[in-house]
Scaffold this active site. Structure first.
Site, short mmCIF file in Angstrom:
data_model
loop_
_atom_site.label_atom_id
_atom_site.label_comp_id
_atom_site.label_asym_id
_atom_site.label_seq_id
_atom_site.Cartn_x
_atom_site.Cartn_y
_atom_site.Cartn_z
N HIS A 254 -3.51 -5.59 2.49
CA HIS A 254 -3.13 -5.82 3.89
C HIS A 254 -3.74 -7.17 4.31
CE1 HIS A 254 -1.87 -1.62 4.48
NE2 HIS A 254 -2.97 -1.25 3.85
N CYS B 187 0.80 -1.23 0.00
CA CYS B 187 0.00 0.00 0.00
C CYS B 187 0.84 1.29 0.00
CB CYS B 187 -0.98 -0.04 1.16
SG CYS B 187 -2.38 1.03 0.93
N1 GLN Z 1 -2.06 6.82 2.71
C1 GLN Z 1 -2.21 6.00 1.51
C2 GLN Z 1 -3.66 6.04 0.97
O1 GLN Z 1 -4.55 6.44 1.70
C3 GLN Z 1 -1.81 4.58 1.80
C4 GLN Z 1 -2.73 3.90 2.82
C5 GLN Z 1 -2.21 2.56 3.31
O2 GLN Z 1 -1.00 2.30 3.34
N2 GLN Z 1 -3.15 1.68 3.76
O3 GLN Z 1 -3.90 5.65 -0.15
#
Ligand code: GLN
Length: 248
Positions: free
Chosen positions: A196, A95
């Site tokens: 995740h 992510c």
């Molecule tokens: N901050 C980034 C987004 O909102 C990544 C989020 C994350 O790592 N779950 O897309």
């Protein structure tokens, strides 16, 4: 004893939704086969790591604020990381770290966070904070001939564009963008994904794919990993796949 060296990037900053669990799964599955797992950690202020000394580099997810905090530190290692990828070191990016290996990440406030520009994709968060890709996700991935369903959980505002080769096709959930058909980015030794979960706890085949690749690269031999008792993992997968793919 044969070993695999893992570098865990920014464990104190990029640690969303239990992404640390991926390190635990790799350690367990490496050591259960009689190999040694050496895990080093790197974060802001630590001595610069030599990325090519490692077999696996892992980085997890992070909220926009955390990505802003570490971006200027990460960019210092652009060349060393690029060289390590060229050398075949395996990178697993989840992510927020996935986003930072592309051209840029435009956060929800419209700030541009420069990425490493190692890959041509780029990410822009939806300006409406409430509009996020959140929920369970299942993709069909082809890992150099091994077709496997990969199960995870996504929570990102970022919408990623210009993906040359995706990690998989979306069977359930969003993917790189809202209601996308593709998810993540994949090339031989890089898996960058929104999943995740932690990812590897729900997908033992994927964990073993990474371990096998790294052992074969390091020791220049064909490796057949001894099977582990994955009955519990597979029961969980069966339940989840039924829930997400059969009831919709
Ligand atoms: N901050 C980034 C987004 O909102 C990544 C989020 C994350 O790592 N779950 O897309």
């Amino acid at each position: 004893m044969k070993e695999l060296k893992i570098l865990y990037l920014y464990p104190d900053i990029l640690e969303l939704y239990g992404d640390y669990g991926n390190i635990q799964v790799l350690k367990y599955r490496i050591e259960s086969r009689g190999y040694t797992a050496i895990i080093d950690r790197y974060s802001i202020g630590d001595n610069a790591p030599n990325f090519s000394d490692y077999d696996i580099v892992f980085a997890g997810g992070g909220a926009d604020n955390e990505q802003n905090i570490l971006a200027n530190d990460l960019i210092k290692y652009k060349n060393s990381i690029s060289e390590a990828i060229e050398n075949g070191v395996f990178f697993l990016l989840i992510c927020g770290s996935y986003q930072l290996f592309g051209k840029y990440y435009k956060d929800v406030d419209g700030n541009i966070i420069n990425g490493l520009e190692i890959f041509d994709y780029y990410t822009e968060a939806h300006p409406d904070r409430k509009k996020r890709c959140i929920g369970n996700i299942v993709i069909e991935a082809n890992l150099n001939g091994l077709n496997t369903k990969v199960i995870g959980f996504e929570n990102h505002g970022g919408q990623t564009f210009n993906i040359s080769s995706s990690f998989g096709n979306v069977l359930f959930g969003n993917g790189n963008k809202f209601e996308d058909t593709e998810e993540g980015f994949f090339q031989k030794n890089v898996i960058a994904t929104y999943l995740h979960g932690p990812l590897l706890s729900k997908n033992p085949e994927l964990a073993d794919y990474i371990i096998k690749y790294c052992l074969e690269r390091k020791y220049d031999e064909i490796v057949e990993l001894a099977s582990l008792n994955d009955d519990f993992e597979n029961l969980c997968r069966e339940q989840l796949l039924n829930r997400f793919l059969c009831n919709n």
